[in-house]
Structure formats: structure tokens, C-alpha cells
Write a protein that holds these residues in place. Structure first.
Motif, PDB file in Angstrom:
ATOM      1  N   ILE A 147     -14.956  31.776 -15.871  1.00  0.00           N
ATOM      2  CA  ILE A 147     -14.628  31.181 -17.163  1.00  0.00           C
ATOM      3  C   ILE A 147     -13.137  30.862 -17.244  1.00  0.00           C
ATOM      4  CG2 ILE A 147     -14.580  31.564 -19.651  1.00  0.00           C
ATOM      5  CD1 ILE A 147     -17.001  33.495 -19.210  1.00  0.00           C
ATOM      6  N   ALA A 148     -12.305  31.801 -16.829  1.00  0.00           N
ATOM      7  CA  ALA A 148     -10.855  31.613 -16.924  1.00  0.00           C
ATOM      8  C   ALA A 148     -10.375  30.431 -16.101  1.00  0.00           C
ATOM      9  CB  ALA A 148     -10.140  32.890 -16.488  1.00  0.00           C
ATOM     10  N   THR A 149     -10.963  30.232 -14.923  1.00  0.00           N
ATOM     11  CA  THR A 149     -10.547  29.145 -14.035  1.00  0.00           C
ATOM     12  C   THR A 149     -11.343  27.871 -14.264  1.00  0.00           C
ATOM     13  OG1 THR A 149     -12.042  29.958 -12.302  1.00  0.00           O
ATOM     14  CG2 THR A 149      -9.752  30.738 -12.262  1.00  0.00           C
ATOM     15  N   ARG A 150     -12.223  27.885 -15.254  1.00  0.00           N
ATOM     16  CA  ARG A 150     -13.018  26.722 -15.668  1.00  0.00           C
ATOM     17  C   ARG A 150     -13.969  26.242 -14.577  1.00  0.00           C
ATOM     18  NH1 ARG A 150      -9.125  22.534 -18.672  1.00  0.00           N
ATOM     19  NH2 ARG A 150     -11.144  21.562 -19.028  1.00  0.00           N
ATOM     20  N   VAL A 151     -14.417  27.176 -13.750  1.00  0.00           N
ATOM     21  CA  VAL A 151     -15.519  26.869 -12.837  1.00  0.00           C
ATOM     22  C   VAL A 151     -16.777  26.602 -13.662  1.00  0.00           C
ATOM     23  CG1 VAL A 151     -17.007  27.800 -11.011  1.00  0.00           C
ATOM     24  CG2 VAL A 151     -14.527  28.189 -10.942  1.00  0.00           C
ATOM     25  N   VAL A 152     -16.898  27.319 -14.774  1.00  0.00           N
ATOM     26  CA  VAL A 152     -17.957  27.053 -15.756  1.00  0.00           C
ATOM     27  C   VAL A 152     -17.281  26.685 -17.077  1.00  0.00           C
ATOM     28  CG1 VAL A 152     -19.645  28.566 -14.674  1.00  0.00           C
ATOM     29  CG2 VAL A 152     -18.095  29.488 -16.411  1.00  0.00           C
ATOM     30  N   ASP A 153     -18.044  26.060 -17.956  1.00  0.00           N
ATOM     31  CA  ASP A 153     -17.476  25.604 -19.231  1.00  0.00           C
ATOM     32  C   ASP A 153     -17.333  26.736 -20.238  1.00  0.00           C
ATOM     33  OD1 ASP A 153     -17.378  22.678 -18.715  1.00  0.00           O
ATOM     34  OD2 ASP A 153     -19.535  22.955 -18.464  1.00  0.00           O
ATOM     35  N   CYS A 154     -18.271  27.662 -20.232  1.00  0.00           N
ATOM     36  CA  CYS A 154     -18.217  28.779 -21.174  1.00  0.00           C
ATOM     37  C   CYS A 154     -19.148  29.879 -20.682  1.00  0.00           C
ATOM     38  CB  CYS A 154     -18.607  28.344 -22.586  1.00  0.00           C
ATOM     39  SG  CYS A 154     -20.312  27.741 -22.747  1.00  0.00           S
ATOM     40  N   GLY A 155     -19.136  30.994 -21.387  1.00  0.00           N
ATOM     41  CA  GLY A 155     -19.997  32.091 -20.986  1.00  0.00           C
ATOM     42  C   GLY A 155     -20.213  33.048 -22.132  1.00  0.00           C
ATOM     43  N   PHE A 156     -21.017  34.059 -21.856  1.00  0.00           N
ATOM     44  CA  PHE A 156     -21.292  35.119 -22.827  1.00  0.00           C
ATOM     45  C   PHE A 156     -21.010  36.449 -22.141  1.00  0.00           C
ATOM     46  CE2 PHE A 156     -23.960  31.512 -23.830  1.00  0.00           C
ATOM     47  CZ  PHE A 156     -23.706  31.326 -25.174  1.00  0.00           C
ATOM     48  N   MET A 157     -20.270  37.312 -22.810  1.00  0.00           N
ATOM     49  CA  MET A 157     -19.903  38.591 -22.234  1.00  0.00           C
ATOM     50  C   MET A 157     -19.983  39.668 -23.295  1.00  0.00           C
ATOM     51  SD  MET A 157     -16.624  37.330 -19.936  1.00  0.00           S
ATOM     52  CE  MET A 157     -16.334  38.946 -19.244  1.00  0.00           C
ATOM     53  N   LYS A 158     -20.206  40.894 -22.826  1.00  0.00           N
ATOM     54  CA  LYS A 158     -20.230  42.031 -23.733  1.00  0.00           C
ATOM     55  C   LYS A 158     -18.807  42.457 -24.043  1.00  0.00           C
ATOM     56  CE  LYS A 158     -22.625  46.427 -24.431  1.00  0.00           C
ATOM     57  NZ  LYS A 158     -23.525  47.438 -23.834  1.00  0.00           N
ATOM     58  N   MET A 159     -18.556  42.748 -25.316  1.00  0.00           N
ATOM     59  CA  MET A 159     -17.233  43.181 -25.732  1.00  0.00           C
ATOM     60  C   MET A 159     -17.082  44.697 -25.532  1.00  0.00           C
ATOM     61  SD  MET A 159     -16.808  40.865 -29.206  1.00  0.00           S
ATOM     62  CE  MET A 159     -15.047  41.208 -29.325  1.00  0.00           C
ATOM     63  N   PRO A 160     -15.847  45.184 -25.377  1.00  0.00           N
ATOM     64  CA  PRO A 160     -14.573  44.463 -25.406  1.00  0.00           C
ATOM     65  C   PRO A 160     -14.313  43.704 -24.112  1.00  0.00           C
ATOM     66  CG  PRO A 160     -14.187  46.769 -24.946  1.00  0.00           C
ATOM     67  CD  PRO A 160     -15.663  46.633 -25.202  1.00  0.00           C
ATOM     68  N   ILE A 161     -13.526  42.644 -24.211  1.00  0.00           N
ATOM     69  CA  ILE A 161     -13.228  41.778 -23.079  1.00  0.00           C
ATOM     70  C   ILE A 161     -11.719  41.725 -22.911  1.00  0.00           C
ATOM     71  CG2 ILE A 161     -13.458  39.455 -22.118  1.00  0.00           C
ATOM     72  CD1 ILE A 161     -15.873  39.133 -24.067  1.00  0.00           C
ATOM     73  N   ALA A 162     -11.250  42.041 -21.723  1.00  0.00           N
ATOM     74  CA  ALA A 162      -9.812  42.028 -21.448  1.00  0.00           C
ATOM     75  C   ALA A 162      -9.419  40.695 -20.820  1.00  0.00           C
ATOM     76  CB  ALA A 162      -9.452  43.172 -20.510  1.00  0.00           C
ATOM     77  N   GLY A 163      -8.171  40.296 -21.077  1.00  0.00           N
ATOM     78  CA  GLY A 163      -7.652  39.099 -20.429  1.00  0.00           C
ATOM     79  C   GLY A 163      -7.076  38.114 -21.418  1.00  0.00           C
ATOM     80  N   ASP A 164      -5.772  37.792 -21.267  1.00  0.00           N
ATOM     81  CA  ASP A 164      -5.136  36.847 -22.183  1.00  0.00           C
ATOM     82  C   ASP A 164      -5.377  35.405 -21.757  1.00  0.00           C
ATOM     83  OD1 ASP A 164      -3.576  36.751 -19.932  1.00  0.00           O
ATOM     84  OD2 ASP A 164      -1.743  37.469 -20.890  1.00  0.00           O
ATOM     85  N   ASP A 165      -6.170  35.194 -20.688  1.00  0.00           N
ATOM     86  CA  ASP A 165      -6.509  33.841 -20.262  1.00  0.00           C
ATOM     87  C   ASP A 165      -7.872  33.411 -20.792  1.00  0.00           C
ATOM     88  OD1 ASP A 165      -7.840  35.696 -18.754  1.00  0.00           O
ATOM     89  OD2 ASP A 165      -7.380  34.791 -16.799  1.00  0.00           O
ATOM     90  N   LEU A 166      -8.449  34.226 -21.680  1.00  0.00           N
ATOM     91  CA  LEU A 166      -9.763  33.933 -22.247  1.00  0.00           C
ATOM     92  C   LEU A 166      -9.684  33.847 -23.767  1.00  0.00           C
ATOM     93  CD1 LEU A 166     -11.985  36.407 -20.188  1.00  0.00           C
ATOM     94  CD2 LEU A 166     -11.652  33.969 -19.749  1.00  0.00           C
ATOM     95  N   HIS A 167     -10.493  32.968 -24.316  1.00  0.00           N
ATOM     96  CA  HIS A 167     -10.672  32.907 -25.771  1.00  0.00           C
ATOM     97  C   HIS A 167     -12.049  33.461 -26.089  1.00  0.00           C
ATOM     98  CE1 HIS A 167     -10.569  31.562 -29.910  1.00  0.00           C
ATOM     99  NE2 HIS A 167     -11.751  30.985 -29.731  1.00  0.00           N
ATOM    100  N   CYS A 168     -12.105  34.532 -26.879  1.00  0.00           N
ATOM    101  CA  CYS A 168     -13.364  35.216 -27.170  1.00  0.00           C
ATOM    102  C   CYS A 168     -13.660  35.139 -28.666  1.00  0.00           C
ATOM    103  CB  CYS A 168     -13.288  36.685 -26.746  1.00  0.00           C
ATOM    104  SG  CYS A 168     -12.814  36.919 -25.024  1.00  0.00           S
ATOM    105  N   GLU A 169     -14.887  34.830 -28.976  1.00  0.00           N
ATOM    106  CA  GLU A 169     -15.326  34.770 -30.364  1.00  0.00           C
ATOM    107  C   GLU A 169     -16.574  35.622 -30.522  1.00  0.00           C
ATOM    108  OE1 GLU A 169     -16.946  31.531 -33.641  1.00  0.00           O
ATOM    109  OE2 GLU A 169     -15.770  30.856 -31.918  1.00  0.00           O
ATOM    110  N   PRO A 170     -16.508  36.705 -31.319  1.00  0.00           N
ATOM    111  CA  PRO A 170     -17.704  37.534 -31.521  1.00  0.00           C
ATOM    112  C   PRO A 170     -18.898  36.690 -31.941  1.00  0.00           C
ATOM    113  CG  PRO A 170     -15.782  38.569 -32.489  1.00  0.00           C
ATOM    114  CD  PRO A 170     -15.354  37.190 -32.074  1.00  0.00           C
ATOM    115  N   LEU A 171     -20.033  36.962 -31.304  1.00  0.00           N
ATOM    116  CA  LEU A 171     -21.205  36.101 -31.483  1.00  0.00           C
ATOM    117  C   LEU A 171     -22.371  36.825 -32.129  1.00  0.00           C
ATOM    118  CD1 LEU A 171     -22.322  33.240 -30.785  1.00  0.00           C
ATOM    119  CD2 LEU A 171     -23.181  34.231 -28.656  1.00  0.00           C
ATOM    120  N   VAL A 172     -22.707  38.009 -31.601  1.00  0.00           N
ATOM    121  CA  VAL A 172     -23.868  38.720 -32.114  1.00  0.00           C
ATOM    122  C   VAL A 172     -23.735  40.210 -31.810  1.00  0.00           C
ATOM    123  CG1 VAL A 172     -25.224  38.384 -29.991  1.00  0.00           C
ATOM    124  CG2 VAL A 172     -26.408  38.728 -32.166  1.00  0.00           C
ATOM    125  N   SER A 173     -24.239  41.030 -32.718  1.00  0.00           N
ATOM    126  CA  SER A 173     -24.290  42.476 -32.508  1.00  0.00           C
ATOM    127  C   SER A 173     -25.739  42.914 -32.438  1.00  0.00           C
ATOM    128  CB  SER A 173     -23.576  43.214 -33.642  1.00  0.00           C
ATOM    129  OG  SER A 173     -22.196  42.932 -33.629  1.00  0.00           O
TER     130      SER A 173
END
Length: 309
Positions: A147-173
Motif C-alpha cells: 500500500i505504501a509503495t502503491r503496488v496496490v491502490d488501497c487495502g484493509f488492515m486491522k488496527m492499530p496500524i503503524a507507519g507515517d507513510d499510510l493514510h488510515c481511516e477507521p472503517l468497521v468494528s
């Protein structure tokens, strides 16, 4: 007739080509003018300018009629192909602007990709049938890198997510639950606690991960240790094993929904263990209509399939 000096053929205007095509089709400058929203003198001037630009006659003028020359017919055939190609470009631009075409690559954890994304992708493609879709499942670190290197356009990950090269938006609990055969005695309970599960063989996921640590801590709160019958790594396999009666699976409620069958039931697990997922894009991804449309669809679909989690 000679071509105008310093007027490369690349300067031929689309309007001039459309005029030539329409006159060829209708056989009349007057009819062509009406169809193109031009005046008849305007059509005549456009054709005359085009002839000067290309250096040969397109029509004979015979008593007020336009009769195509051999060279004119030959050029007009190619003009038809060119105009059709321009129309395809215009249509594609409209499709892209409306998120109706293009290619989208998404990465997600295996259980999320198998249990949740099919409904989201199907709903999205129904609204955007021209989009080519690529869905990948990788480890957490590999997904983060893709995701960070834009090999893919977007993704879904379990929080918490580390990394200042990513933009994360809470989606579902999602809460946690137990999956067990409907005939199992413990299925009579609406909520299953470690105390009720003390003697039950369990099917647990994620050995060594935070989720598993939380399960162990829940049992420790009752001064118990879980009786682990089977360790596995996907919700699909955990539910399939539970259906075989080899144990009770403690799972993520959202991810297990897709694997429930007539002979399986889901019961809440307490104390609560909450799983939160985020949509993730590269910090360098800006203004992608397709990604925005897909993530909007994901939010809308998740609101329907997981309203109570």
C-alpha cells in the motif's frame, strides 16, 4: 493544388474532419451544415481550408453539387476511423471521470478478503461494470509495504496500524463470538464466557498475535486457561472444523458471518474483545475517483452487513 507552407498535417482540426465526414455522408453542404449546427457558407469555407491544408481537392464542384474525388473518398475512409477513435477516447474519459472504467488493486487479510470483501466487490462492480479488479491477500507487513509503495491502490488492515507513510481511516468494528453446532448444549446460551467454556475443546486463531493474547487474558480473568483442541489461521477453517463437532471456535464476529451454515450458530463471547479495521491508502495517493468510489461502497456495504458489530 499545393499544401500551405508550414502547415503540418497534424494541425488538421477535428471540426474540419467532422465536416468532411458529414458532407461525405449526406452528399450536401446544406444538410451537413444543419446536422453540425453550422451555416452552409461555414461548411464551404471549412472544406476549402482543409483542401488548402492537405494540398489536394476533396470534391468537384458540379453545378452547385459536391462530388467526392477519388482522393477525397480515400481520405474520408481514414477520417471515419480517426473520428471513431476520438469518440472512444471521449467515452473512456467520461467512464474514468464517473469511475466506470479503469483498474483497481486491493489487498486485505485472507479472512477479510474471503469473508467480507466478496459482497463489497460484487456491489461495486454492479455499479461500475467496466472496472478490472485485482484482489490480493498478503501478510500484514507485506500488505503495508504494497500500500505504501502503491503496488496496490488501497487495502484493509486491522488496527492499530503503524507507519507515517499510510493514510488510515477507521472503517468497521466487530466483536468476538463463538461458533458451534446448533445441537451443542452450550448453544442454549446467548453469551458464552470463559467460565462456561472451561471444559470445552476450543478452536483458536492467531497464535502469538494480539487477538490471541486477548483471548488468553479473558480466560485468565476467570483464572482459567483455554483448552485448545486445534490451532488454525483462517475463519473459514475454524468454522468448518466447528461444523465437524471437533470444538467451539472463538472468532471475529464480522469475519465469521460468511461461513455460518444451517448446522452452525453464533453466540456472543464475553468479556468483549473488539476488532477494528481501517481502509488504508498511501499518503502519496491523491484524488483517485476509483479508490474513493470503492471505499464509499465498502462503507455502505459494511453498514448493511455489520450494523450491530
Amino acid at each position: 493544388m499545393k499544401r500551405e507552407p508550414n502547415r503540418p498535417l497534424a494541425t488538421l482540426g477535428v471540426r474540419a474532419l467532422e465536416t468532411l465526414s458529414e458532407v461525405m455522408r449526406t452528399g450536401s453542404a446544406t444538410a451537413a451544415a444543419a446536422n453540425l449546427g453550422m451555416t452552409q457558407p461555414g461548411v464551404s469555407r471549412t472544406l476549402a481550408q482543409l483542401e488548402r491544408t492537405i494540398g489536394f481537392e476533396l470534391f468537384y464542384r458540379d453545378r452547385g453539387k459536391l462530388v467526392p474525388t477519388k482522393d477525397g473518398r480515400l481520405l474520408a475512409e481514414e477520417v471515419e476511423f480517426a473520428l471513431a477513435g476520438l469518440q472512444r477516447v471521449a467515452n473512456l474519459a467520461d467512464d474514468i471521470a464517473n469511475s466506470a472504467a479503469g483498474e483497481l488493486s486491493v489487498v486485505a487479510p485472507p479472512s477479510f478478503a474471503e469473508g467480507v470483501l466478496p459482497a463489497i466487490v460484487a456491489s461495486f462492480l454492479q455499479k461500475h461494470p467496466g472496472v478490472r479488479f485485482n484482489l490480493d491477500s498478503r501478510s500484514l507487513e507485506t500488505s503495508r509495504m504494497m500500500i505504501a509503495t502503491r503496488v496496490v491502490d488501497c487495502g484493509f488492515m486491522k488496527m492499530p496500524i503503524a507507519g507515517d507513510d499510510l493514510h488510515c481511516e477507521p472503517l468497521v468494528s466487530s466483536g468476538s463470538a463463538c461458533v458451534l453446532p446448533a445441537r451443542h448444549p452450550l448453544a442454549a446460551h446467548e453469551v458464552l464466557t470463559p467460565d462456561l467454556l472451561r471444559d470445552a475443546p476450543l478452536i483458536l486463531l492467531g497464535s502469538g498475535r494480539q487477538w490471541r493474547i486477548q483471548v488468553d487474558q479473558a480466560f485468565a480473568g476467570y483464572r482459567l486457561r483455554p483448552t485448545v483442541a486445534i490451532e488454525t489461521h483462517t475463519h473459514g477453517s475454524a468454522c468448518a472444523l466447528a461444523a465437524r463437532g471437533v470444538g467451539i471456535a472463538i472468532v471475529n464476529r464480522l469475519l465469521a458471518r460468511a461461513y455460518l451454515r444451517d448446522d452452525l450458530v453464533m453466540r456472543s463471547f464475553a468479556p468483549p474483545i473488539v476488532h477494528q479495521y481501517a481502509s488504508v491508502t498511501s499518503i502519496n495517493l491523491h484524488g483517485s475517483r476509483l479508490v474513493s468510489a470503492f471505499l464509499d461502497e465498502a462503507r455502505a456495504e459494511l453498514a448493511k452487513i455489520a450494523p450491530d458489530d
